[in-house]
Design a protein around this motif. Structure first.
Motif, mmCIF file in Angstrom:
data_model
loop_
_atom_site.group_PDB
_atom_site.id
_atom_site.type_symbol
_atom_site.label_atom_id
_atom_site.label_comp_id
_atom_site.label_asym_id
_atom_site.label_seq_id
_atom_site.Cartn_x
_atom_site.Cartn_y
_atom_site.Cartn_z
ATOM 1 N N LEU A 108 -47.021 49.864 51.641
ATOM 2 C CA LEU A 108 -48.302 49.272 52.048
ATOM 3 C C LEU A 108 -48.492 47.870 51.473
ATOM 4 N N HIS A 109 -47.931 47.641 50.286
ATOM 5 C CA HIS A 109 -48.088 46.341 49.625
ATOM 6 C C HIS A 109 -46.717 45.832 49.190
ATOM 7 N N PRO A 110 -45.876 45.458 50.142
ATOM 8 C CA PRO A 110 -44.493 45.075 49.818
ATOM 9 C C PRO A 110 -44.368 43.831 48.950
ATOM 10 N N ASN A 111 -45.389 43.001 48.935
ATOM 11 C CA ASN A 111 -45.299 41.743 48.190
ATOM 12 C C ASN A 111 -45.971 41.799 46.819
ATOM 13 N N LYS A 112 -46.496 42.965 46.484
ATOM 14 C CA LYS A 112 -47.143 43.086 45.179
ATOM 15 C C LYS A 112 -46.091 43.298 44.095
ATOM 16 N N ARG A 113 -46.062 42.398 43.144
ATOM 17 C CA ARG A 113 -45.155 42.527 42.013
ATOM 18 C C ARG A 113 -45.936 42.288 40.733
ATOM 19 N N VAL A 114 -45.703 43.120 39.757
ATOM 20 C CA VAL A 114 -46.407 43.010 38.488
ATOM 21 C C VAL A 114 -45.556 42.212 37.504
ATOM 22 N N HIS A 115 -46.111 41.103 37.036
ATOM 23 C CA HIS A 115 -45.427 40.293 36.028
ATOM 24 C C HIS A 115 -46.233 40.420 34.730
ATOM 25 N N THR A 116 -45.876 41.401 33.953
ATOM 26 C CA THR A 116 -46.654 41.730 32.767
ATOM 27 C C THR A 116 -46.548 40.643 31.705
ATOM 28 N N ARG A 117 -47.712 40.250 31.184
ATOM 29 C CA ARG A 117 -47.768 39.262 30.110
ATOM 30 C C ARG A 117 -48.397 39.921 28.890
ATOM 31 N N TYR A 118 -47.892 39.581 27.715
ATOM 32 C CA TYR A 118 -48.401 40.156 26.474
ATOM 33 C C TYR A 118 -49.037 39.069 25.596
ATOM 34 N N ILE A 119 -50.091 39.462 24.892
ATOM 35 C CA ILE A 119 -50.798 38.545 23.998
ATOM 36 C C ILE A 119 -50.713 39.099 22.577
ATOM 37 N N PRO A 120 -50.318 38.279 21.588
ATOM 38 C CA PRO A 120 -50.264 38.757 20.196
ATOM 39 C C PRO A 120 -51.632 39.243 19.731
ATOM 40 N N ASP A 121 -51.677 40.425 19.142
ATOM 41 C CA ASP A 121 -52.948 40.983 18.695
ATOM 42 C C ASP A 121 -53.651 40.073 17.690
ATOM 43 N N LEU A 122 -52.897 39.464 16.801
ATOM 44 C CA LEU A 122 -53.495 38.615 15.778
ATOM 45 C C LEU A 122 -54.256 37.436 16.366
ATOM 46 N N GLN A 123 -53.916 37.078 17.591
ATOM 47 C CA GLN A 123 -54.520 35.889 18.187
ATOM 48 C C GLN A 123 -55.659 36.194 19.152
ATOM 49 N N HIS A 124 -56.005 37.481 19.308
ATOM 50 C CA HIS A 124 -57.094 37.729 20.261
ATOM 51 C C HIS A 124 -58.001 38.903 19.902
ATOM 52 N N ILE A 125 -57.590 39.822 19.045
ATOM 53 C CA ILE A 125 -58.452 40.965 18.738
ATOM 54 C C ILE A 125 -59.604 40.516 17.839
ATOM 55 N N SER A 126 -60.792 40.978 18.150
ATOM 56 C CA SER A 126 -61.991 40.526 17.440
ATOM 57 C C SER A 126 -62.236 41.308 16.155
ATOM 58 N N ALA A 127 -62.987 40.677 15.260
ATOM 59 C CA ALA A 127 -63.395 41.337 14.024
ATOM 60 C C ALA A 127 -64.321 42.504 14.335
ATOM 61 N N ASP A 128 -65.180 42.349 15.331
ATOM 62 C CA ASP A 128 -66.110 43.422 15.696
ATOM 63 C C ASP A 128 -65.355 44.698 16.049
ATOM 64 N N PHE A 129 -64.284 44.551 16.842
ATOM 65 C CA PHE A 129 -63.502 45.724 17.234
ATOM 66 C C PHE A 129 -62.866 46.389 16.016
ATOM 67 N N LEU A 130 -62.228 45.610 15.148
ATOM 68 C CA LEU A 130 -61.522 46.187 14.010
ATOM 69 C C LEU A 130 -62.487 46.756 12.967
ATOM 70 N N ILE A 131 -63.625 46.114 12.762
ATOM 71 C CA ILE A 131 -64.619 46.650 11.829
ATOM 72 C C ILE A 131 -65.144 47.983 12.332
ATOM 73 N N ARG A 132 -65.452 48.045 13.625
ATOM 74 C CA ARG A 132 -65.924 49.297 14.211
ATOM 75 C C ARG A 132 -64.852 50.378 14.101
ATOM 76 N N HIS A 133 -63.601 49.974 14.318
ATOM 77 C CA HIS A 133 -62.481 50.912 14.250
ATOM 78 C C HIS A 133 -62.288 51.432 12.830
ATOM 79 N N ILE A 134 -62.306 50.553 11.853
ATOM 80 C CA ILE A 134 -62.117 50.964 10.453
ATOM 81 C C ILE A 134 -63.229 51.906 10.019
ATOM 82 N N ASP A 135 -64.467 51.551 10.335
ATOM 83 C CA ASP A 135 -65.602 52.408 9.966
ATOM 84 C C ASP A 135 -65.473 53.786 10.607
#
Length: 219
Positions: A108-135
């Motif tokens: 149905l979607h012959p031209n759909k191709r996934v080009h996965t990109r990764y982002i380093p966690d240290l450069q994008h994860i927020s303090a709010d997320f990690l504080i909530r996670h630690i608590d």
């Protein structure tokens, strides 16, 4: 870096091994523009030694961790929609059903191709997320009777981690808390090793199949 967090960091480094010191320093350097978020975590727990040590553990172990950029895999949404529709209609996937679904989407979607990109966690994860996670992790560790025999090192290695492989889900804790609510209320007298075996068996049965599906789709 503000003076107080810097002194706090230096004080804590004095109690660390040379390898741990090096990892933490590299983590802050690699965080680049996101290092302010890491500083916020240290500031949050400067009066709470166990959580400060846990935040240090997380930060230095974020080196090398990366997460999928969701924008880069939007083209894969038709696969997930099709699997969800099948599961809602038929329940568990029958043998070979996922291959049929993937082949149908490919046609149905012959031209759909996934080009996965990764982002380093240290450069994008927020303090709010990690504080909530630690608590939340400390709450779990201190609340349930089967956790009473889990020492701090084991806690850091097996309860505290926020990610597995190359992905993390911000609301995973809420999902699993609800999914295993019934089990949680029936295993009060079991050890954490027994509970771990029960959960492992369920994961193998329920989620491993979905991982195979995802790998097939991306390939």
């Amino acid at each position: 870096m503000p003076v107080i967090p810097l002194l706090l960091l230096l004080f804590f480094l004095s109690a660390c091994s040379s390898a741990e010191k090096k990892s933490l320093i590299h983590a802050f350097k690699f965080a680049d523009k996101n290092r302010q978020e890491l500083k916020r975590i240290l500031e949050q727990y400067q009066e709470d030694s166990p959580k400060f040590a846990a935040s240090h553990f997380i930060i230095r172990n974020m080196l090398g961790k990366q997460s999928v950029d969701t924008n880069s895999i939007k083209a894969s949404q038709p696969y997930f929609d099709a699997w969800a529709t099948y599961f809602e209609k038929y329940g568990r996937y029958k043998n070979g059903a996922h291959y049929v679904i993937c082949d149908s989407i490919n046609r149905l979607h012959p031209n759909k191709r996934v080009h996965t990109r990764y982002i380093p966690d240290l450069q994008h994860i927020s303090a709010d997320f990690l504080i909530r996670h630690i608590d939340y992790c400390f709450h779990i560790w201190q609340q349930y009777p089967w956790c009473k025999d889990i020492d701090f090192d084991t806690f850091c290695k097996y309860i505290l981690p926020y990610t597995t492989s190359n992905c993390y889900w911000e609301y995973a804790s809420d999902f699993f808390l609800q999914k295993y609510a019934e089990l949680r209320d029936t295993v009060q007298q079991k050890s954490y090793k027994e509970i771990g075996a029960i959960l492992s068996k369920d994961v193998d049965r329920t989620f491993a199949q979905n991982w195979v599906l995802l790998n097939y789709k991306i390939a």
